[in-house]
Design an enzyme around this catalytic site. Sequence first.
Site, mmCIF file in Angstrom:
data_model
loop_
_atom_site.group_PDB
_atom_site.id
_atom_site.type_symbol
_atom_site.label_atom_id
_atom_site.label_comp_id
_atom_site.label_asym_id
_atom_site.label_seq_id
_atom_site.Cartn_x
_atom_site.Cartn_y
_atom_site.Cartn_z
ATOM 1 N N SER A 142 0.851 -1.183 0.000
ATOM 2 C CA SER A 142 0.000 0.000 0.000
ATOM 3 C C SER A 142 0.890 1.236 0.000
ATOM 4 O O SER A 142 1.772 1.363 0.851
ATOM 5 C CB SER A 142 -0.869 -0.048 1.268
ATOM 6 O OG SER A 142 -1.596 1.139 1.414
ATOM 7 N N LYS A 170 -3.161 4.988 -2.373
ATOM 8 C CA LYS A 170 -4.132 5.753 -1.593
ATOM 9 C C LYS A 170 -4.563 6.953 -2.433
ATOM 10 O O LYS A 170 -3.711 7.614 -3.047
ATOM 11 C CB LYS A 170 -3.462 6.245 -0.303
ATOM 12 C CG LYS A 170 -3.134 5.129 0.659
ATOM 13 C CD LYS A 170 -4.396 4.597 1.289
ATOM 14 C CE LYS A 170 -4.099 3.613 2.403
ATOM 15 N NZ LYS A 170 -5.328 3.089 2.994
ATOM 16 N N ASP A 195 -7.408 2.988 -3.025
ATOM 17 C CA ASP A 195 -8.100 2.975 -1.729
ATOM 18 C C ASP A 195 -8.350 4.420 -1.297
ATOM 19 O O ASP A 195 -7.399 5.202 -1.142
ATOM 20 C CB ASP A 195 -7.212 2.260 -0.687
ATOM 21 C CG ASP A 195 -7.857 2.204 0.689
ATOM 22 O OD1 ASP A 195 -9.048 2.576 0.817
ATOM 23 O OD2 ASP A 195 -7.163 1.780 1.639
HETATM 24 O O1 NPG Z 1 0.197 -2.891 4.801
HETATM 25 O O2 NPG Z 1 -0.603 -2.905 6.804
HETATM 26 C C1 NPG Z 1 -0.447 -2.380 5.709
HETATM 27 C C2 NPG Z 1 -1.105 -1.075 5.465
HETATM 28 C C3 NPG Z 1 -2.237 -1.239 4.556
HETATM 29 O O3 NPG Z 1 -2.955 0.786 3.590
HETATM 30 C C4 NPG Z 1 -3.067 0.011 4.483
HETATM 31 N N1 NPG Z 1 -3.923 0.172 5.460
HETATM 32 O O4 NPG Z 1 -7.034 1.724 5.147
HETATM 33 O O5 NPG Z 1 -6.311 -0.152 4.482
HETATM 34 C C5 NPG Z 1 -6.128 0.934 5.030
HETATM 35 C C6 NPG Z 1 -4.747 1.310 5.445
HETATM 36 C C7 NPG Z 1 -4.548 2.045 6.693
HETATM 37 C C8 NPG Z 1 -3.477 2.847 6.750
HETATM 38 C C9 NPG Z 1 -5.322 1.901 7.775
HETATM 39 C C10 NPG Z 1 -3.185 3.549 7.889
HETATM 40 C C11 NPG Z 1 -5.033 2.578 8.926
HETATM 41 C C12 NPG Z 1 -3.951 3.409 8.977
#
Ligand code: NPG
Length: 375
Positions: A142, A170, A195
């Site tokens: 991500s 994102k 996302d």
């Molecule tokens: O690889 O654990 C990972 C992060 C994946 O992007 C990710 N998580 O919304 O899915 C999401 C996001 C997130 C990021 C959630 C930061 C919470 C805080």
Amino acid sequence: MQIDHVTLHSLRIPLVAPFTTSFSTQHARTVVAVEVAAMTDHGEITGWGECGALAEPVYSEEYADGAVDVIERFALPRLARAQRERPLTAETVGEHLAPIVGHRMAKAALESAILDAQLKASRTSFADYLGVTASRVASGVSVGIQDSVDALLEAVAGFVDQGYQRIKLKIQPGWDLEPVRAVREAHPDVPLQVDANAAYTLTDSAHLRALDDFDLLLIEQPLGEADMRQHAELARVMRTPMCLDESVVSAQSAADAIAWGAAAVINIKPSRVGGYLEARRIHDVARASGIAVWCGGMLETGLARGANAALAGLPGFTLPGDISASDRFYVRDLTTPYVLRDGHIDVPTFPGLCEEPDAEAVANFAVASTRVDVA
Ligand code: NPG
């Protein structure tokens, strides 16, 4: 088992680089690590679980200090009462805690620690417990919102070079079509998805539809957590498959989302849905309906990353998860780091959900610790 006491470790672990989403920029991960000391048929065992809640209630209504409070004041007293009646099992924790409304990440952390202790006691790996035979799972990454498209392209190229099997970008209003187009042009064949973490409303439909040009695997949670009907409406006007994250908090809400046409794909985050047992139920519901699932992440440490990999070995997890290597987020993890090998993460074979964390690392990152007697 009988729980004797529980220690709630509040940790603050620096990230290798800031991680920006539509709701926050994180420089460090605040993690509540739950350590359960229990007496089992096989002697005294310690189990560990990780709470997905962030420092602030910006991803969902939960936050780390709130999780400590709810575990200490409401969840553990219930488990203490329950284990006076009969020995506790991980499979009954959900029922004992059901009268507490919400607080799924807090409940998940506690259930995970108890399941870890139970599996360690019986020398069973989490994969074996789930009936998972896969030895590794495809790893996706991500990529947070960057200061410029150039910076994004550099970050993505680095992850592609490392072998990640899928890239998730994102997005938010003002950071969507241009960065996604640039990444797609630079990497025409890379499996790509976006996302939004609930950053849009249904009035953005026409704009979001332009994402259909980029051959995305899916668009994740463009609208608000409570906007199930609106997601169904948006799904009808987009070709890009609709994936829900925040909106799916249980097997019941997964079934609703599927029935209403709000989700063609579901992101299963064990912490968001109250733990690995509910996560498996969501997998089963989705699989029975022909809906693909993948394993999401909350920047897990080694206390949960391997368990996520084991879960993602179930057959319905047909898309790569946000299960990257430990070094994607952390210079130093709490356990032996998870590494990327040929674009995959190994499914752990050790007993339990996680390795015992390194005591020195826990001490280094600790900002507070609360001991609760449960016996
Ligand atoms: O690889 O654990 C990972 C992060 C994946 O992007 C990710 N998580 O919304 O899915 C999401 C996001 C997130 C990021 C959630 C930061 C919470 C805080």
